[in-house]
Design an enzyme around this catalytic site. Structure first.
Site, PDB file in Angstrom:
ATOM      1  N   LYS A  70      -6.351  -8.765   7.287  1.00  0.00           N
ATOM      2  CA  LYS A  70      -6.959  -8.880   5.962  1.00  0.00           C
ATOM      3  C   LYS A  70      -7.188 -10.356   5.614  1.00  0.00           C
ATOM      4  O   LYS A  70      -6.665 -11.252   6.294  1.00  0.00           O
ATOM      5  CB  LYS A  70      -6.045  -8.197   4.937  1.00  0.00           C
ATOM      6  CG  LYS A  70      -5.829  -6.691   5.217  1.00  0.00           C
ATOM      7  CD  LYS A  70      -4.875  -6.093   4.194  1.00  0.00           C
ATOM      8  CE  LYS A  70      -4.566  -4.640   4.516  1.00  0.00           C
ATOM      9  NZ  LYS A  70      -3.641  -4.027   3.534  1.00  0.00           N
ATOM     10  N   TYR A 123     -11.252   2.284   2.042  1.00  0.00           N
ATOM     11  CA  TYR A 123     -10.059   2.775   1.341  1.00  0.00           C
ATOM     12  C   TYR A 123     -10.364   3.983   0.452  1.00  0.00           C
ATOM     13  O   TYR A 123      -9.666   4.215  -0.539  1.00  0.00           O
ATOM     14  CB  TYR A 123      -9.450   1.648   0.508  1.00  0.00           C
ATOM     15  CG  TYR A 123      -8.569   0.699   1.302  1.00  0.00           C
ATOM     16  CD1 TYR A 123      -7.514   1.174   2.088  1.00  0.00           C
ATOM     17  CD2 TYR A 123      -8.759  -0.681   1.259  1.00  0.00           C
ATOM     18  CE1 TYR A 123      -6.695   0.323   2.808  1.00  0.00           C
ATOM     19  CE2 TYR A 123      -7.940  -1.553   1.980  1.00  0.00           C
ATOM     20  CZ  TYR A 123      -6.912  -1.041   2.747  1.00  0.00           C
ATOM     21  OH  TYR A 123      -6.092  -1.891   3.456  1.00  0.00           O
ATOM     22  N   PHE A 156      -4.285   0.624  -8.182  1.00  0.00           N
ATOM     23  CA  PHE A 156      -4.532  -0.669  -7.530  1.00  0.00           C
ATOM     24  C   PHE A 156      -5.820  -0.677  -6.707  1.00  0.00           C
ATOM     25  O   PHE A 156      -6.140  -1.677  -6.065  1.00  0.00           O
ATOM     26  CB  PHE A 156      -3.330  -1.047  -6.645  1.00  0.00           C
ATOM     27  CG  PHE A 156      -2.953  -0.004  -5.624  1.00  0.00           C
ATOM     28  CD1 PHE A 156      -3.627   0.100  -4.411  1.00  0.00           C
ATOM     29  CD2 PHE A 156      -1.919   0.891  -5.884  1.00  0.00           C
ATOM     30  CE1 PHE A 156      -3.293   1.060  -3.475  1.00  0.00           C
ATOM     31  CE2 PHE A 156      -1.570   1.864  -4.942  1.00  0.00           C
ATOM     32  CZ  PHE A 156      -2.267   1.947  -3.742  1.00  0.00           C
ATOM     33  N   ARG A 201       1.455   1.042  14.061  1.00  0.00           N
ATOM     34  CA  ARG A 201       1.973   1.033  12.687  1.00  0.00           C
ATOM     35  C   ARG A 201       3.431   0.561  12.648  1.00  0.00           C
ATOM     36  O   ARG A 201       3.870  -0.035  11.683  1.00  0.00           O
ATOM     37  CB  ARG A 201       1.864   2.431  12.063  1.00  0.00           C
ATOM     38  CG  ARG A 201       0.443   2.969  11.997  1.00  0.00           C
ATOM     39  CD  ARG A 201      -0.186   2.870  10.651  1.00  0.00           C
ATOM     40  NE  ARG A 201       0.555   3.545   9.600  1.00  0.00           N
ATOM     41  CZ  ARG A 201       0.199   3.475   8.314  1.00  0.00           C
ATOM     42  NH1 ARG A 201      -0.854   2.758   7.943  1.00  0.00           N
ATOM     43  NH2 ARG A 201       0.900   4.113   7.396  1.00  0.00           N
ATOM     44  N   THR A 225       4.439  -0.443   4.383  1.00  0.00           N
ATOM     45  CA  THR A 225       3.369  -0.938   3.505  1.00  0.00           C
ATOM     46  C   THR A 225       3.832  -2.138   2.675  1.00  0.00           C
ATOM     47  O   THR A 225       3.112  -3.134   2.554  1.00  0.00           O
ATOM     48  CB  THR A 225       2.919   0.197   2.560  1.00  0.00           C
ATOM     49  OG1 THR A 225       2.550   1.328   3.356  1.00  0.00           O
ATOM     50  CG2 THR A 225       1.738  -0.229   1.713  1.00  0.00           C
ATOM     51  N   ARG A 259       4.523  -7.333   8.970  1.00  0.00           N
ATOM     52  CA  ARG A 259       4.668  -7.503   7.518  1.00  0.00           C
ATOM     53  C   ARG A 259       6.065  -8.004   7.154  1.00  0.00           C
ATOM     54  O   ARG A 259       6.229  -8.792   6.221  1.00  0.00           O
ATOM     55  CB  ARG A 259       4.360  -6.180   6.797  1.00  0.00           C
ATOM     56  CG  ARG A 259       2.870  -5.833   6.804  1.00  0.00           C
ATOM     57  CD  ARG A 259       2.644  -4.415   6.320  1.00  0.00           C
ATOM     58  NE  ARG A 259       1.247  -4.057   6.190  1.00  0.00           N
ATOM     59  CZ  ARG A 259       0.805  -2.809   6.094  1.00  0.00           C
ATOM     60  NH1 ARG A 259       1.667  -1.801   6.125  1.00  0.00           N
ATOM     61  NH2 ARG A 259      -0.486  -2.558   5.972  1.00  0.00           N
ATOM     62  N   ASN A 268      -0.411  -7.850   2.181  1.00  0.00           N
ATOM     63  CA  ASN A 268       0.432  -7.447   3.321  1.00  0.00           C
ATOM     64  C   ASN A 268      -0.255  -7.627   4.673  1.00  0.00           C
ATOM     65  O   ASN A 268       0.092  -6.988   5.656  1.00  0.00           O
ATOM     66  CB  ASN A 268       0.973  -6.019   3.121  1.00  0.00           C
ATOM     67  CG  ASN A 268      -0.125  -4.983   3.066  1.00  0.00           C
ATOM     68  OD1 ASN A 268      -1.316  -5.306   3.182  1.00  0.00           O
ATOM     69  ND2 ASN A 268       0.255  -3.736   2.908  1.00  0.00           N
ATOM     70  N   HIS A 325      -4.007  -4.245   8.317  1.00  0.00           N
ATOM     71  CA  HIS A 325      -4.232  -2.804   8.163  1.00  0.00           C
ATOM     72  C   HIS A 325      -4.171  -2.139   9.531  1.00  0.00           C
ATOM     73  O   HIS A 325      -4.642  -2.698  10.517  1.00  0.00           O
ATOM     74  CB  HIS A 325      -5.620  -2.529   7.560  1.00  0.00           C
ATOM     75  CG  HIS A 325      -6.078  -1.111   7.766  1.00  0.00           C
ATOM     76  ND1 HIS A 325      -5.677  -0.090   6.945  1.00  0.00           N
ATOM     77  CD2 HIS A 325      -6.841  -0.550   8.736  1.00  0.00           C
ATOM     78  CE1 HIS A 325      -6.197   1.050   7.402  1.00  0.00           C
ATOM     79  NE2 HIS A 325      -6.911   0.801   8.477  1.00  0.00           N
ATOM     80  N   GLU A 335     -12.362   5.264  11.013  1.00  0.00           N
ATOM     81  CA  GLU A 335     -12.383   3.824  10.723  1.00  0.00           C
ATOM     82  C   GLU A 335     -13.088   3.035  11.826  1.00  0.00           C
ATOM     83  O   GLU A 335     -13.823   2.090  11.549  1.00  0.00           O
ATOM     84  CB  GLU A 335     -10.961   3.314  10.491  1.00  0.00           C
ATOM     85  CG  GLU A 335     -10.381   3.855   9.188  1.00  0.00           C
ATOM     86  CD  GLU A 335      -8.931   3.491   8.926  1.00  0.00           C
ATOM     87  OE1 GLU A 335      -8.460   3.759   7.815  1.00  0.00           O
ATOM     88  OE2 GLU A 335      -8.262   2.951   9.834  1.00  0.00           O
TER      89      GLU A 335
HETATM   90  P1  GTP Z   1      -3.131  -0.069   5.199  1.00  0.00           P
HETATM   91  O1  GTP Z   1      -2.783  -0.231   6.636  1.00  0.00           O
HETATM   92  O2  GTP Z   1      -3.726  -1.307   4.572  1.00  0.00           O
HETATM   93  O3  GTP Z   1      -3.969   1.170   4.967  1.00  0.00           O
HETATM   94  O4  GTP Z   1      -1.727   0.108   4.458  1.00  0.00           O
HETATM   95  P2  GTP Z   1      -0.752   1.358   4.514  1.00  0.00           P
HETATM   96  O5  GTP Z   1      -1.364   2.474   5.317  1.00  0.00           O
HETATM   97  O6  GTP Z   1       0.577   0.852   4.925  1.00  0.00           O
HETATM   98  O7  GTP Z   1      -0.686   1.773   2.983  1.00  0.00           O
HETATM   99  P3  GTP Z   1      -1.748   2.616   2.132  1.00  0.00           P
HETATM  100  O8  GTP Z   1      -2.860   3.111   2.980  1.00  0.00           O
HETATM  101  O9  GTP Z   1      -0.977   3.591   1.325  1.00  0.00           O
HETATM  102  O10 GTP Z   1      -2.294   1.508   1.126  1.00  0.00           O
HETATM  103  C1  GTP Z   1      -3.372   0.690   1.479  1.00  0.00           C
HETATM  104  C2  GTP Z   1      -3.140  -0.698   0.939  1.00  0.00           C
HETATM  105  O11 GTP Z   1      -3.092  -0.657  -0.469  1.00  0.00           O
HETATM  106  C3  GTP Z   1      -1.796  -1.321   1.331  1.00  0.00           C
HETATM  107  O12 GTP Z   1      -1.825  -1.967   2.574  1.00  0.00           O
HETATM  108  C4  GTP Z   1      -1.556  -2.305   0.210  1.00  0.00           C
HETATM  109  O13 GTP Z   1      -2.246  -3.520   0.482  1.00  0.00           O
HETATM  110  C5  GTP Z   1      -2.199  -1.624  -0.956  1.00  0.00           C
HETATM  111  N1  GTP Z   1      -1.174  -0.943  -1.749  1.00  0.00           N
HETATM  112  C6  GTP Z   1      -0.510   0.186  -1.439  1.00  0.00           C
HETATM  113  N2  GTP Z   1       0.364   0.505  -2.398  1.00  0.00           N
HETATM  114  C7  GTP Z   1       0.226  -0.477  -3.336  1.00  0.00           C
HETATM  115  C8  GTP Z   1       0.848  -0.712  -4.588  1.00  0.00           C
HETATM  116  O14 GTP Z   1       1.719   0.034  -5.036  1.00  0.00           O
HETATM  117  N3  GTP Z   1       0.435  -1.816  -5.283  1.00  0.00           N
HETATM  118  C9  GTP Z   1      -0.527  -2.657  -4.790  1.00  0.00           C
HETATM  119  N4  GTP Z   1      -0.875  -3.726  -5.517  1.00  0.00           N
HETATM  120  N5  GTP Z   1      -1.119  -2.464  -3.628  1.00  0.00           N
HETATM  121  C10 GTP Z   1      -0.750  -1.385  -2.912  1.00  0.00           C
HETATM  122 MG    MG Z   2      -3.311   3.133   4.988  1.00  0.00          MG
END
Ligand code: GTP
Ligand code: MG
Length: 151
Positions: free
Chosen positions: A9, A49, A57, A85, A91, A102, A112, A115, A126
């Site tokens: 990112k 997303y 968010f 992962r 996350t 992370r 973070n 992705h 994707e």
């Molecule tokens: P990705 O690999 O980026 O998809 O992350 P993930 O699969 O671990 O988490 P998820 O798909 O649920 O969320 C996508 C992204 O949204 C995360 O990587 C975070 O950057 C953001 N995100 C998720 N939960 C929160 C939250 O509670 N607050 C905020 N500000 N951002 C969040």
């Molecule tokens: Mg995700």
């Protein structure tokens, strides 16, 4: 062979973490089959997303993803979706184990760094969203017979 979509990112790119992150996937034994640096539009980030569009968010997340260069990659290897992962970590960096990307490199959930696709269907979708088929390079790496023990 299984493939997954991994993206560094804008925070990871700006912080100079590309080589560190690519190194972790390479050293593990995975094979890089596509890579490009792009600044996604906000609309493109929203597509990426889309499953989070009801979350509070979502707007900030899409603003962030489209705020600068993203390093989009496809990595190939046995079990790469799930284990990729694990390399990435939870996350929220504050809940990620040390030793994960992370956990070692990030501090807050909104920044973070990286992705990774969360399952086979997501990986397929994707990869198709971020890459054209001709951008995916199929090749045999010299390391494969040592990583997998096949001839
Ligand atoms: P990705 O690999 O980026 O998809 O992350 P993930 O699969 O671990 O988490 P998820 O798909 O649920 O969320 C996508 C992204 O949204 C995360 O990587 C975070 O950057 C953001 N995100 C998720 N939960 C929160 C939250 O509670 N607050 C905020 N500000 N951002 C969040
Ligand atoms: Mg995700």
């Amino acid at each position: 062979m299984e493939r997954t979509f991994i993206a560094i990112k804008p925070d990871g790119v700006q912080r100079g973490l590309i080589s560190e992150i690519v190194n972790r996937f390479e050293r593990k034994g995975y094979k890089l089959v596509a890579i490009k640096l792009i600044v996604p539009s906000k609309g493109f980030a929203e597509k990426h997303y889309h499953d989070l569009k009801e979350r509070p968010f979502f707007n900030g997340l899409c603003d962030f993803l489209s705020s600068g260069p993203v390093l989009a990659m496809v990595w190939e290897g046995e079990g790469v979706i799930k284990y990729g992962r694990k390399l990435i970590g939870a996350t929220d960096p504050q809940k990620s184990e040390p030793g994960t990307i992370r956990g070692d490199l990030g501090v807050v959930v909104g920044r973070n760094i990286i992705h990774g696709s969360d399952g086979p269907e997501t990986a397929k979708d994707e990869i198709a969203l971020w890459f054209e088929p001709k951008e995916l390079v199929s090749y045999t790496s010299n390391a494969e017979k040592w990583v997998y023990g096949v001839n």
